[in-house]
Design a protein around this motif. Structure first.
Motif, PDB file in Angstrom:
ATOM      1  N   CYS A 199     -33.547 -48.134 -28.568  1.00 42.07           N
ATOM      2  CA  CYS A 199     -33.292 -48.920 -27.363  1.00 42.07           C
ATOM      3  C   CYS A 199     -32.701 -50.287 -27.710  1.00 42.07           C
ATOM      4  O   CYS A 199     -31.776 -50.762 -27.040  1.00 42.07           O
ATOM      5  N   ASP A 200     -33.218 -50.918 -28.756  1.00 42.20           N
ATOM      6  CA  ASP A 200     -32.691 -52.219 -29.169  1.00 42.20           C
ATOM      7  C   ASP A 200     -31.232 -52.129 -29.587  1.00 42.20           C
ATOM      8  O   ASP A 200     -30.438 -53.044 -29.348  1.00 42.20           O
ATOM      9  N   LYS A 201     -30.866 -51.007 -30.202  1.00 41.95           N
ATOM     10  CA  LYS A 201     -29.515 -50.845 -30.725  1.00 41.95           C
ATOM     11  C   LYS A 201     -28.500 -50.516 -29.640  1.00 41.95           C
ATOM     12  O   LYS A 201     -27.357 -51.020 -29.666  1.00 41.95           O
ATOM     13  N   PHE A 202     -28.908 -49.696 -28.673  1.00 38.89           N
ATOM     14  CA  PHE A 202     -27.925 -49.174 -27.722  1.00 38.89           C
ATOM     15  C   PHE A 202     -28.120 -49.620 -26.273  1.00 38.89           C
ATOM     16  O   PHE A 202     -27.208 -49.456 -25.466  1.00 38.89           O
ATOM     17  N   LEU A 203     -29.293 -50.158 -25.933  1.00 40.94           N
ATOM     18  CA  LEU A 203     -29.564 -50.534 -24.549  1.00 40.94           C
ATOM     19  C   LEU A 203     -29.960 -52.002 -24.476  1.00 40.94           C
ATOM     20  O   LEU A 203     -31.075 -52.384 -24.806  1.00 40.94           O
ATOM     21  N   ASP A 204     -29.062 -52.811 -24.022  1.00 35.88           N
ATOM     22  CA  ASP A 204     -29.295 -54.248 -23.975  1.00 35.88           C
ATOM     23  C   ASP A 204     -30.285 -54.611 -22.875  1.00 35.88           C
ATOM     24  O   ASP A 204     -30.127 -54.214 -21.718  1.00 35.88           O
TER      25      ASP A 204
END
Length: 274
Positions: A199-204
């Motif tokens: 989530c941290d990598k792809f969902l701001d």
């Protein structure tokens, strides 16, 4: 601070990216545990495809929301009082029709259901699994969303997909996480961390909060066979103690000033905003 606000009951969903992760079992046992902790709990069975709250409790509800809307049954006719102190609102056969109600029918339904807000501290909405319209329908109306997953790679992938849809398409940013069927607390934490990293990598802007984990425990199968909450049959078991920690965590959530926690506003959002 213990969550208690009679003017603004807590409304939360128990949801999952895939079936078979123990979502409904958590819903039932969480309702049981919160009731034992002094809360007035209402469990809404909103799993349209595989509704099984009644099966886990050995019940056979005669009516549901459909009968309240279309057959002039009263709220007391529809509500099911369990022997464990909490109540059930069967919705599995009636919800599709709710999407097609006239404005007048919607207003009448809200008026009929309004007393629930005065009689309930916590409403638990047991949704279906996946990212279908009906699952989104309920998850968008609640105040808090509890996402259940297991250490299996497919469960992790599907949990991420659920978060992605709710975040990207509907602007939902915060999720509570429960890891079920973990071999040990370390595995539960690692599972949560893998989901959080994706989530941290792809969902701001997505925020995840791990509120508990439940171990693999043979008493769960025994309780299902006996159609009784495992927290009732085996209150000292590891999995029951895990549910208790989840319940304690929920009761320590900060009280929300938002009106969308109120059950009346839940129904308004459910009926008018989807």
């Amino acid at each position: 601070m213990t969550y208690m606000n009679e003017q603004n009951p807590l409304v939360l969903s128990i949801t999952s990216g895939k079936g078979g992760v123990g979502k409904t079992n958590l819903s039932v046992n969480l309702a049981y545990t919160l009731q034992k902790m002094g809360k007035r709990v209402l469990l809404m069975d909103a799993d349209l495809g595989l509704a099984n709250v009644d099966i886990l409790l050995g019940l056979a509800p005669q009516y549901n929301l459909f009968h309240l809307i279309f057959e002039e049954k009263s709220l007391n006719d529809v509500l099911v009082k369990t022997e464990y102190g909490f109540r059930i609102l069967p919705a599995s056969s009636g919800v599709p029709e709710m999407l097609k109600l006239t404005t007048g029918q919607k207003l009448e339904l809200i008026e009929a259901l309004e007393p629930l807000g005065l009689e309930t501290d916590i409403l638990i909405v047991d949704t279906g699994a996946g990212i279908g319209d009906n699952v989104m329908y309920f998850n968008l109306a609640v105040q808090e969303r509890v996402l259940v997953l297991t250490p299996e790679p497919t469960a992790l992938t599907d949990a991420y997909a659920t978060i992605k849809v709710l975040h990207n398409k509907h602007g939902v940013h915060k999720f509570k996480i429960v890891v079920n069927l973990a071999a040990n607390p370390k595995q539960a934490k690692q599972t949560y961390e893998r989901l959080a990293a994706a989530c941290d990598k792809f969902l701001d802007g997505v925020s995840l909060d791990l509120i508990g984990s439940l171990p693999q425990d043979p008493v769960v199968r025994q309780a299902v066979t006996r159609q009784t909450p495992f927290c009732s049959l085996f209150p000292s078991s590891a999995v029951a103690l895990g549910v208790q920690k989840v319940a304690e965590n929920i009761l320590n959530w900060p009280q929300s000033a938002k009106t969308d926690g109120n059950i009346k506003f839940f129904w308004k959002k459910l009926l008018f905003n989807n």
